[in-house]
Write an enzyme that holds these catalytic residues in place. Structure first.
Site, PDB file in Angstrom:
ATOM      1  N   LYS A 120      93.309  54.324  19.082  1.00 52.25           N
ATOM      2  CA  LYS A 120      93.044  55.630  17.456  1.00 52.25           C
ATOM      3  C   LYS A 120      92.503  54.235  16.740  1.00 52.25           C
ATOM      4  O   LYS A 120      91.220  54.679  16.075  1.00 52.25           O
ATOM      5  CB  LYS A 120      93.850  55.289  16.817  1.00 52.25           C
ATOM      6  CG  LYS A 120      95.409  56.704  16.841  1.00 52.25           C
ATOM      7  CD  LYS A 120      96.317  57.444  16.729  1.00 52.25           C
ATOM      8  CE  LYS A 120      97.410  57.907  17.351  1.00 52.25           C
ATOM      9  NZ  LYS A 120      96.556  59.214  16.721  1.00 52.25           N
ATOM     10  N   GLU A 201      96.321  53.501   7.424  1.00 54.04           N
ATOM     11  CA  GLU A 201      95.602  54.502   7.679  1.00 54.04           C
ATOM     12  C   GLU A 201      96.496  54.784   5.721  1.00 54.04           C
ATOM     13  O   GLU A 201      97.387  54.834   5.301  1.00 54.04           O
ATOM     14  CB  GLU A 201      95.814  55.192   7.815  1.00 54.04           C
ATOM     15  CG  GLU A 201      94.528  55.461   8.118  1.00 54.04           C
ATOM     16  CD  GLU A 201      94.598  56.707   8.779  1.00 54.04           C
ATOM     17  OE1 GLU A 201      93.811  57.402  10.898  1.00 54.04           O
ATOM     18  OE2 GLU A 201      95.194  58.064   8.684  1.00 54.04           O
ATOM     19  N   GLU A 276      90.365  66.075  15.798  1.00 51.40           N
ATOM     20  CA  GLU A 276      92.023  66.973  14.987  1.00 51.40           C
ATOM     21  C   GLU A 276      91.017  65.319  13.931  1.00 51.40           C
ATOM     22  O   GLU A 276      90.712  65.087  13.615  1.00 51.40           O
ATOM     23  CB  GLU A 276      92.939  65.980  15.235  1.00 51.40           C
ATOM     24  CG  GLU A 276      93.813  66.570  16.709  1.00 51.40           C
ATOM     25  CD  GLU A 276      94.980  66.275  16.489  1.00 51.40           C
ATOM     26  OE1 GLU A 276      95.463  66.925  17.400  1.00 51.40           O
ATOM     27  OE2 GLU A 276      95.081  65.036  15.916  1.00 51.40           O
ATOM     28  N   GLU A 289      92.068  61.440  14.911  1.00 49.64           N
ATOM     29  CA  GLU A 289      92.020  61.306  16.452  1.00 49.64           C
ATOM     30  C   GLU A 289      91.121  62.523  17.452  1.00 49.64           C
ATOM     31  O   GLU A 289      90.949  63.767  16.843  1.00 49.64           O
ATOM     32  CB  GLU A 289      93.644  61.043  16.884  1.00 49.64           C
ATOM     33  CG  GLU A 289      94.118  62.180  16.924  1.00 49.64           C
ATOM     34  CD  GLU A 289      95.404  61.760  17.807  1.00 49.64           C
ATOM     35  OE1 GLU A 289      95.560  60.696  18.370  1.00 49.64           O
ATOM     36  OE2 GLU A 289      96.542  62.955  17.962  1.00 49.64           O
ATOM     37  N   ASN A 291      92.062  64.432  20.976  1.00 49.42           N
ATOM     38  CA  ASN A 291      93.124  63.868  22.393  1.00 49.42           C
ATOM     39  C   ASN A 291      92.505  64.886  23.100  1.00 49.42           C
ATOM     40  O   ASN A 291      91.295  66.049  23.062  1.00 49.42           O
ATOM     41  CB  ASN A 291      94.370  65.403  21.568  1.00 49.42           C
ATOM     42  CG  ASN A 291      95.062  65.135  21.171  1.00 49.42           C
ATOM     43  OD1 ASN A 291      95.432  63.759  20.659  1.00 49.42           O
ATOM     44  ND2 ASN A 291      95.508  65.655  20.226  1.00 49.42           N
ATOM     45  N   PHE A 349     116.218  68.334  13.762  1.00 45.46           N
ATOM     46  CA  PHE A 349     115.536  68.744  14.214  1.00 45.46           C
ATOM     47  C   PHE A 349     115.808  68.401  15.931  1.00 45.46           C
ATOM     48  O   PHE A 349     115.405  68.058  16.996  1.00 45.46           O
ATOM     49  CB  PHE A 349     113.978  68.838  14.089  1.00 45.46           C
ATOM     50  CG  PHE A 349     113.247  70.122  13.298  1.00 45.46           C
ATOM     51  CD1 PHE A 349     113.859  71.396  13.406  1.00 45.46           C
ATOM     52  CD2 PHE A 349     113.676  68.781  12.190  1.00 45.46           C
ATOM     53  CE1 PHE A 349     113.337  72.187  11.965  1.00 45.46           C
ATOM     54  CE2 PHE A 349     112.914  69.668  10.358  1.00 45.46           C
ATOM     55  CZ  PHE A 349     113.417  71.341  10.564  1.00 45.46           C
TER      56      PHE A 349
HETATM   57  P1  ADP Z   1      99.369  61.523  17.149  1.00 40.79           P
HETATM   58  O1  ADP Z   1      98.962  61.028  18.159  1.00 40.79           O
HETATM   59  O2  ADP Z   1     101.254  61.064  16.635  1.00 40.79           O
HETATM   60  O3  ADP Z   1      99.392  63.164  17.048  1.00 40.79           O
HETATM   61  P2  ADP Z   1      97.760  62.116  14.510  1.00 40.79           P
HETATM   62  O4  ADP Z   1      96.991  61.503  14.047  1.00 40.79           O
HETATM   63  O5  ADP Z   1      96.722  63.356  14.810  1.00 40.79           O
HETATM   64  O6  ADP Z   1      98.936  61.618  15.605  1.00 40.79           O
HETATM   65  O7  ADP Z   1      98.792  62.886  13.053  1.00 40.79           O
HETATM   66  C1  ADP Z   1      99.761  63.252  13.386  1.00 40.79           C
HETATM   67  C2  ADP Z   1     100.154  63.568  11.955  1.00 40.79           C
HETATM   68  O8  ADP Z   1     100.241  62.591  11.211  1.00 40.79           O
HETATM   69  C3  ADP Z   1      98.988  64.896  11.518  1.00 40.79           C
HETATM   70  O9  ADP Z   1      98.659  65.668  11.733  1.00 40.79           O
HETATM   71  C4  ADP Z   1      99.561  64.630   9.962  1.00 40.79           C
HETATM   72  O10 ADP Z   1     100.464  65.668   9.325  1.00 40.79           O
HETATM   73  C5  ADP Z   1      99.869  62.864  10.151  1.00 40.79           C
HETATM   74  N1  ADP Z   1      98.992  62.300   9.339  1.00 40.79           N
HETATM   75  C6  ADP Z   1      98.233  61.364  10.166  1.00 40.79           C
HETATM   76  N2  ADP Z   1      97.657  60.919   9.481  1.00 40.79           N
HETATM   77  C7  ADP Z   1      97.838  61.438   8.462  1.00 40.79           C
HETATM   78  C8  ADP Z   1      97.069  60.300   7.099  1.00 40.79           C
HETATM   79  N3  ADP Z   1      96.312  59.292   6.563  1.00 40.79           N
HETATM   80  N4  ADP Z   1      97.356  60.913   5.745  1.00 40.79           N
HETATM   81  C9  ADP Z   1      98.638  62.227   5.748  1.00 40.79           C
HETATM   82  N5  ADP Z   1      98.725  62.744   7.217  1.00 40.79           N
HETATM   83  C10 ADP Z   1      98.804  62.297   8.269  1.00 40.79           C
HETATM   84  P1  ADP Z   2      99.168  68.556  20.781  1.00 46.76           P
HETATM   85  O1  ADP Z   2      98.974  69.104  22.326  1.00 46.76           O
HETATM   86  O2  ADP Z   2      98.692  69.805  19.694  1.00 46.76           O
HETATM   87  O3  ADP Z   2      98.332  67.028  20.345  1.00 46.76           O
HETATM   88  P2  ADP Z   2     101.869  67.222  20.747  1.00 46.76           P
HETATM   89  O4  ADP Z   2     101.046  65.821  20.294  1.00 46.76           O
HETATM   90  O5  ADP Z   2     103.025  67.905  19.967  1.00 46.76           O
HETATM   91  O6  ADP Z   2     100.941  68.372  20.397  1.00 46.76           O
HETATM   92  O7  ADP Z   2     101.777  67.567  22.523  1.00 46.76           O
HETATM   93  C1  ADP Z   2     101.624  66.427  23.376  1.00 46.76           C
HETATM   94  C2  ADP Z   2     103.478  65.794  23.624  1.00 46.76           C
HETATM   95  O8  ADP Z   2     104.176  66.744  24.528  1.00 46.76           O
HETATM   96  C3  ADP Z   2     104.167  64.007  24.337  1.00 46.76           C
HETATM   97  O9  ADP Z   2     103.429  63.673  23.492  1.00 46.76           O
HETATM   98  C4  ADP Z   2     104.910  64.717  24.680  1.00 46.76           C
HETATM   99  O10 ADP Z   2     106.423  64.890  23.799  1.00 46.76           O
HETATM  100  C5  ADP Z   2     104.886  66.426  25.072  1.00 46.76           C
HETATM  101  N1  ADP Z   2     105.061  66.307  26.177  1.00 46.76           N
HETATM  102  C6  ADP Z   2     104.533  65.732  27.987  1.00 46.76           C
HETATM  103  N2  ADP Z   2     104.742  66.639  28.321  1.00 46.76           N
HETATM  104  C7  ADP Z   2     105.134  68.004  28.252  1.00 46.76           C
HETATM  105  C8  ADP Z   2     105.823  68.850  28.508  1.00 46.76           C
HETATM  106  N3  ADP Z   2     105.164  68.376  30.234  1.00 46.76           N
HETATM  107  N4  ADP Z   2     106.183  69.733  28.284  1.00 46.76           N
HETATM  108  C9  ADP Z   2     106.387  70.018  27.214  1.00 46.76           C
HETATM  109  N5  ADP Z   2     106.097  69.029  26.610  1.00 46.76           N
HETATM  110  C10 ADP Z   2     105.240  67.505  26.914  1.00 46.76           C
HETATM  111 MG    MG Z   3      97.420  64.798  16.904  1.00 46.27          MG
END
Ligand code: ADP
Ligand code: ADP
Ligand code: MG
Length: 677
Positions: A120, A201, A276, A289, A291, A349
């Site tokens: 990141k 951040e 994203e 970020e 993906n 959850f």
């Molecule tokens: P990950 O790799 O775990 O997906 P992200 O950077 O994509 O991490 O962030 C996941 C979520 O965290 C975002 O969808 C948002 O809800 C929250 N988030 C991330 N960065 C920020 C920020 N700077 N301010 C507020 N919320 C954030």
């Molecule tokens: P996005 O694809 O929107 O970034 P997530 O970050 O929630 O959504 O998806 C990736 C996450 O899914 C991984 O970090 C892991 O926790 C989970 N994951 C990884 N492999 C599997 C799998 N085979 N089935 C379900 N979930 C998985």
């Molecule tokens: Mg993300």
């Protein structure tokens, strides 16, 4: 680049995404190779693949994350390519390189793009260099960051550079919390991602999460398939995603999509990917970020555009020009995805892996289900507890919501807990319907959503549940087409017992915890025949008649209303009964059934004995014998599935015994702590 032929692909994943990828391989007449860890041997992805190869048993490192094993299996099977899915090795650049070194096509971007975007901090830097907006941030050692403590724009968010899946982020509200949070975040980053590098951040308040689906080929073509909004999140993880974003203006939509395309052009990205963004209340968007893989929520884009993203990924990986130009991408209507999890929305959850005793998917127009299962099975505690995804497509948002509402009602997954009732209450929530959402929607609405689950449950007449259950119980052999061995089995032992007590559990699979104890209904059986039942409960008569018998679905008429029978026996000899979108745990309390074991059900001691919610490790014990505790005091913390679970006191009392210490491995049967009143 000459295009290569692909005859056989190994899918280096499990669960719904493996099933979904194999579906496209079948469509393209490409042979599929599934891989499986021992506990996955009869999973759906193995059953539908042309061949399935074992990974053996052991931890993830020994199985789905074992690069060498997977490469060897691919070579041995004669595969030309590997599709990594999402999660697991999908963003692992070493894996992409290992594929290449072994002459296997990795269906994804090249290792350099993965390294750049997988970190990141580097990704942020790259975005800044290319004039892509990012939120204010600070990168440096823990000491560097602490030195600036007074100057940070609080609240700030500490993130792991190698983070993902919403894990390991910490909000810091003021300078006084910075030190502890930095240390904890660095520790978690090291433990979860094997890399302690963190950064800070600015935390954007009330933001939305909006992302853009990209496709890019090896011929310099980069297109977007429009955006998805994923603001409904719990613990920074998406629960409901939709496309288009109901928030963006046309102008912003254009700008955000173009920004994503530019970023990908700048790094010569290829294959599918998602950029994203976080979007503030004024629709300013900031790069979060990228993906570099297929994403969980890609189906909403597929349903709107009609483009099979996996098919395009394969085409691109072969070196062909992708099948679409920007102008040929048409997006129609509105699509919504709900992630169906075995988890407990009322208990932070927490994953609730376990046996599924009945599984029935809704069948209606506009509904797509990407599922990891197709029949009753066990959801393992070794993996992510996502069961499936429900994707509903309609002509506009309103109609997509309507289809989702109906589909959720007809989606029956009988197990300990699922989030289906929770999703139902979101879909019915005015703020969701009116798109008054931001990423803290779930947190802010938690009480309201739980209340609405309780209300849904309260509105269902329990006497109907009881009557339906008894009808099933008397007729189950007949309904299941089983042979009936003797007359007593046929007509039932009830004859000796014209009055039956039926108990509905307070912690039924409808997931709603109420303070009330189990409710007992005294039922007087008035008349019973094979296909009908007449009984009196609380002075009212209930007439149940079989109206349709056969195939998957049996229907009855209860006092004039037609209902489907979805009842299954749970593994503790109770019954799970579905009515109007919810599940109830029922059991007969009449004497002739007392050989059954009801020991699992809530008894008076359950507030005094504390067990681990899942197999895991004790990372903290906060109490010792003799301590006084109050309701909600955290007794100890168990880490399981990369989450810290607080075990809280459900009653006030005294600690009678502590059975565990820090670092102990525990499973669900282990008693952690016992209280005394
Ligand atoms: P990950 O790799 O775990 O997906 P992200 O950077 O994509 O991490 O962030 C996941 C979520 O965290 C975002 O969808 C948002 O809800 C929250 N988030 C991330 N960065 C920020 C920020 N700077 N301010 C507020 N919320 C954030
Ligand atoms: P996005 O694809 O929107 O970034 P997530 O970050 O929630 O959504 O998806 C990736 C996450 O899914 C991984 O970090 C892991 O926790 C989970 N994951 C990884 N492999 C599997 C799998 N085979 N089935 C379900 N979930 C998985
Ligand atoms: Mg993300």
């Amino acid at each position: 680049m000459p295009s290569k032929k692909i005859h056989k692909i190994l899918v280096a994943n499990r669960g719904e995404i493996a099933v979904r990828i194999i579906g496209t391989l079948k469509k393209l007449s490409i042979n599929s190779v599934a891989i499986y860890a021992d506990n996955d041997a009869d999973s759906l992805h193995c059953r539908i693949a042309d061949e399935a190869r074992p990974l053996g048993c052991g931890s993830l490192k020994d199985t789905y994350l074992n690069i060498q094993k997977i490469i060897d299996l691919a070579l041995d099977a004669g595969a030309d390519a590997i599709h990594p899915g999402y999660g697991f090795l999908s963003e692992n650049a070493d894996f992409a390189e290992a594929c290449k070194a072994n002459n296997l096509i990795f269906i994804g971007p090249d290792a350099d793009s993965m390294r750049l975007m997988g970190d990141k901090i580097r990704a942020r830097q790259f975005a800044i260099e290319n004039d892509i907006p990012v939120v204010w941030g600070l990168v440096g050692s823990l000491e560097d960051i602490e030195a600036q403590a007074a100057a940070l724009p609080y609240p700030v968010l500490i993130k792991a550079s190698a983070g993902g899946g919403g894990k390991g982020m910490h909000i810091v509200d003021d300078a006084s919390q910075l030190h502890l949070s930095l240390e904890q975040a660095a520790r978690e980053a090291e433990r979860y991602f094997g890399n302690g590098q963190i950064f800070v951040e600015q935390y954007i308040r009330n933001p939305r999460h909006i992302e853009v689906q990209i496709l890019a080929d090896h011929h310099g073509n980069v297109i977007h398939l429009y955006e998805r909004e994923c603001s409904v999140q719990r613990r920074y993880q998406k629960v409901i995603e939709e496309s288009p974003s109901p928030t963006l203006t046309e102008e912003k939509r254009k700008a955000i999509c173009e920004t994503a395309v530019n970023l990908c052009k700048k790094m010569n990205y290829n294959n599918a990917g998602t950029v994203e963004f976080i979007v503030d209340e004024n629709q300013n968007f900031y790069f979060l970020e990228m993906n570099t893989r297929i994403q969980v929520e890609h189906p909403v884009t597929e349903q709107r555009t009609g483009i099979d993203i996996v098919e395009e990924q394969i085409r691109i990986a072969r070196g062909k020009v992708m099948g679409y130009t920007q102008d040929s991408v048409m997006a129609n209507g509105h699509a919504i995805e709900c992630r169906i999890y075995a988890e407990d929305p009322e208990n932070n959850f927490m994953p609730a892996p376990g046996d599924i005793t009945l599984y029935h998917e809704p069948k209606m127009r506009g509904v797509r289900i990407d599922s990891s299962i197709d029949r009753p099975t066990t959801i393992s505690d070794s993996y992510d507890p996502m069961i499936s995804k429900l994707i509903c497509h309609g002509k506009d948002r309103e109609s997509a919501i309507e289809i989702t509402r109906n589909a959720l009602k007809d989606y029956i997954v009988q197990t300990k807990k699922t989030n289906i009732p929770y999703l139902q209450s979101i879909i019915d929530n005015d703020d969701f319907i009116e798109n008054k959402i931001d990423t803290s929607y779930c947190e802010k609405h938690q009480d309201e959503l739980i209340d609405s689950m309780v209300k849904m449950r309260d509105e269902i007449k329990k006497e109907d549940v009881v009557a339906l259950f008894l009808f099933y119980d008397f007729n189950k052999k007949y309904l299941e087409n089983k042979t009936i061995d003797n007359i007593w089995e046929d007509i039932g032992y009830w004859r000796y017992n014209m009055n039956i007590d039926v108990e509905i559990g307070r912690d039924a699979a409808c997931h709603v915890r109420t303070d009330a104890a189990n409710v007992v209904f005294h039922v007087q059986i008035d008349r019973i025949r094979r296909k009908s039942l007449s009984c009196t409960i609380n002075g009212q008569t209930y007439e149940v008649m079989l109206s349709q018998n056969g195939g998957d679905i049996n229907k009855v008429i209860i006092n004039g209303m037609t209902e489907s029978i979805f009842v299954s026996e749970t593994n503790d000899n109770n019954y799970c009964v579905h009515l109007k979108g919810l599940d109830f745990i029922c059991r007969r309390n009449d004497e002739l059934n007392d050989t059954k074991d009801y020991s699992h059900t809530e008894n008076k001691n359950s507030d005094l004995e504390y067990h681990s919610p899942m197999p895991g490790k004790v990372i903290k014990v906060n109490v010792k014998e003799g301590d006084e505790v109050k309701v909600d005091d955290v007794l100890c913390v168990v880490e399981a599935m990369k989450m810290e679970n607080n075990i809280k006191a459900m009653t006030s009392g005294k600690v009678a015994k502590v059975f565990v210490k820090e670092n102990d491995k525990v499973d669900v049967k282990t008693i952690l702590i016992e209280l005394a009143l």
